[in-house]
Design a protein around this motif. Structure first.
Motif, PDB file in Angstrom:
ATOM      1  N   HIS A 134     -29.890 -24.767  48.237  1.00 40.32           N
ATOM      2  CA  HIS A 134     -28.441 -24.904  47.814  1.00 40.32           C
ATOM      3  C   HIS A 134     -28.029 -24.127  46.730  1.00 40.32           C
ATOM      4  CE1 HIS A 134     -28.424 -28.133  51.007  1.00 40.32           C
ATOM      5  NE2 HIS A 134     -30.068 -28.627  50.303  1.00 40.32           N
ATOM      6  N   ALA A 135     -28.820 -23.800  45.588  1.00 40.79           N
ATOM      7  CA  ALA A 135     -27.934 -22.747  44.649  1.00 40.79           C
ATOM      8  C   ALA A 135     -27.473 -21.198  45.559  1.00 40.79           C
ATOM      9  CB  ALA A 135     -28.929 -22.629  43.532  1.00 40.79           C
ATOM     10  N   LEU A 136     -28.370 -20.879  46.332  1.00 44.60           N
ATOM     11  CA  LEU A 136     -28.133 -19.730  46.171  1.00 44.60           C
ATOM     12  C   LEU A 136     -26.801 -19.410  47.543  1.00 44.60           C
ATOM     13  CD1 LEU A 136     -31.765 -18.333  47.305  1.00 44.60           C
ATOM     14  CD2 LEU A 136     -29.638 -17.548  44.688  1.00 44.60           C
ATOM     15  N   ARG A 137     -26.732 -20.325  48.313  1.00 46.84           N
ATOM     16  CA  ARG A 137     -25.770 -20.662  49.618  1.00 46.84           C
ATOM     17  C   ARG A 137     -24.618 -21.162  48.905  1.00 46.84           C
ATOM     18  NH1 ARG A 137     -23.797 -25.533  51.384  1.00 46.84           N
ATOM     19  NH2 ARG A 137     -25.173 -27.025  49.828  1.00 46.84           N
ATOM     20  N   LEU A 138     -24.086 -21.897  47.374  1.00 42.29           N
ATOM     21  CA  LEU A 138     -23.272 -21.777  46.671  1.00 42.29           C
ATOM     22  C   LEU A 138     -22.646 -21.090  45.583  1.00 42.29           C
ATOM     23  CD1 LEU A 138     -23.686 -25.138  45.790  1.00 42.29           C
ATOM     24  CD2 LEU A 138     -22.531 -24.511  47.157  1.00 42.29           C
ATOM     25  N   PHE A 139     -23.654 -19.778  45.526  1.00 39.09           N
ATOM     26  CA  PHE A 139     -23.271 -18.912  44.696  1.00 39.09           C
ATOM     27  C   PHE A 139     -23.141 -17.891  45.789  1.00 39.09           C
ATOM     28  CE2 PHE A 139     -27.368 -19.244  41.907  1.00 39.09           C
ATOM     29  CZ  PHE A 139     -26.023 -20.318  40.835  1.00 39.09           C
ATOM     30  N   TYR A 153     -21.004 -16.742  41.200  1.00 33.80           N
ATOM     31  CA  TYR A 153     -22.126 -17.484  40.515  1.00 33.80           C
ATOM     32  C   TYR A 153     -21.695 -17.833  39.578  1.00 33.80           C
ATOM     33  CZ  TYR A 153     -25.804 -17.290  36.714  1.00 33.80           C
ATOM     34  OH  TYR A 153     -26.718 -17.757  35.644  1.00 33.80           O
ATOM     35  N   ASP A 154     -20.663 -17.661  38.600  1.00 33.13           N
ATOM     36  CA  ASP A 154     -20.025 -17.994  37.927  1.00 33.13           C
ATOM     37  C   ASP A 154     -18.977 -19.052  38.075  1.00 33.13           C
ATOM     38  OD1 ASP A 154     -20.199 -16.217  36.138  1.00 33.13           O
ATOM     39  OD2 ASP A 154     -19.403 -14.781  35.999  1.00 33.13           O
ATOM     40  N   VAL A 205     -32.924 -20.703  38.480  1.00 34.76           N
ATOM     41  CA  VAL A 205     -33.002 -20.686  39.857  1.00 34.76           C
ATOM     42  C   VAL A 205     -32.712 -19.949  40.523  1.00 34.76           C
ATOM     43  CG1 VAL A 205     -30.181 -21.132  40.882  1.00 34.76           C
ATOM     44  CG2 VAL A 205     -32.189 -22.301  41.608  1.00 34.76           C
ATOM     45  N   ILE A 206     -32.308 -18.749  40.506  1.00 35.01           N
ATOM     46  CA  ILE A 206     -32.389 -17.035  40.944  1.00 35.01           C
ATOM     47  C   ILE A 206     -33.786 -16.205  40.865  1.00 35.01           C
ATOM     48  CG2 ILE A 206     -31.583 -14.769  40.644  1.00 35.01           C
ATOM     49  CD1 ILE A 206     -28.740 -16.478  40.675  1.00 35.01           C
ATOM     50  N   ARG A 209     -30.125  -9.196  44.880  1.00 38.12           N
ATOM     51  CA  ARG A 209     -27.943  -8.927  45.130  1.00 38.12           C
ATOM     52  C   ARG A 209     -27.910  -9.727  44.052  1.00 38.12           C
ATOM     53  NH1 ARG A 209     -28.234  -9.327  50.614  1.00 38.12           N
ATOM     54  NH2 ARG A 209     -27.264 -11.152  50.462  1.00 38.12           N
ATOM     55  N   LEU A 210     -27.921 -10.815  43.701  1.00 39.55           N
ATOM     56  CA  LEU A 210     -27.725 -11.382  42.598  1.00 39.55           C
ATOM     57  C   LEU A 210     -28.118 -11.229  41.343  1.00 39.55           C
ATOM     58  CD1 LEU A 210     -27.644 -15.147  44.109  1.00 39.55           C
ATOM     59  CD2 LEU A 210     -25.469 -13.956  42.941  1.00 39.55           C
TER      60      LEU A 210
END
Length: 218
Positions: free
Chosen positions: A42-47, A52-53, A81-82, A132-133
């Motif tokens: 869920h975190a990566l989908r939102l990022f 991210y910021d 989380v990344i 990538r992040l």
């Protein structure tokens, strides 16, 4: 990264074999890691969707249907989380299964030769998004260095010391663990810089380990 460095591989809870390397772990570990993966997904989908910021821990927690305090039980910071993954315990298990007569680097070549191709196939998009992040967000990149020092490098040092009969704080084991960590980071940056494509990273790790074992002849 999960710090289960004293994992008992002789537990009666025997994992079921499948194409997912995490299925080698005991059931209790798999349940915890399933929750971690869900939060990370869920975190990566939102990022990816809103940046991210501009994504908060509260938004991640809401998407994962957990409380912010539960998020922080699994990930100490938003950056974690990344940079965190579940593969250190798998690496420990695979390393300890290698023949005792193999020197540390040869044992690690076999471990990464099995683990990395599986990881890049089963979690390809996840791994690429995380890389990538890490490349694009300075705070994530800084946290990645610290996580490598406190996570993977520490695990490698303990495994190397264990295999060679040295103390856990042995400086030579520490130096070799840093060298192997550098091999992993070298391959990661080669991909980030466009020197190799994603599929070539596992082969580059093996090449670099072979180069290291040979004494880095130039």
């Amino acid at each position: 990264m999960p710090q289960n460095r004293n994992m008992n591989t002789s537990s009666p809870e025997q994992p079921v074999r499948s194409d997912d390397p995490l299925d080698r772990l005991p059931l209790r570990e798999r349940k915890k890691l399933k929750t971690r993966r869900a939060i990370q997904h869920h975190a990566l989908r939102l990022f990816e969707r809103q940046g991210y910021d501009d994504t908060t821990v509260e938004q991640i927690a809401a998407a994962a249907e957990i409380s912010p305090s539960t998020f922080f039980r699994y990930f100490p910071t938003k950056e974690d989380v990344i940079v965190s993954d579940e593969y250190d315990p798998v690496m420990v298990d695979l390393f300890r299964r290698q023949p005792a007569e193999l020197p540390p680097i040869e044992a690690l070549r076999r471990v990464f030769g099995e683990l990395l191709p599986e990881m890049f196939v089963s979690d390809r998009e996840l791994v690429m998004t995380r890389l990538r992040l890490t490349a694009d967000v300075p705070s994530v990149r800084a946290r990645m260095f610290e996580a490598m020092r406190s996570g993977t490098q520490g695990v490698l040092k303990e495994l190397i010391a264990e295999r060679t009969g040295r103390r856990p704080d042995d400086l030579d084991a520490d130096a070799l663990a840093w060298a192997v960590t550098g091999v992993l980071m070298s391959a990661m940056y080669a991909w980030m810089d466009g020197v190799v494509d994603f599929e070539a990273m596992a082969g580059l790790v093996d090449h670099n380990l072979t180069f290291l074992a040979a004494g880095c002849p130039l």
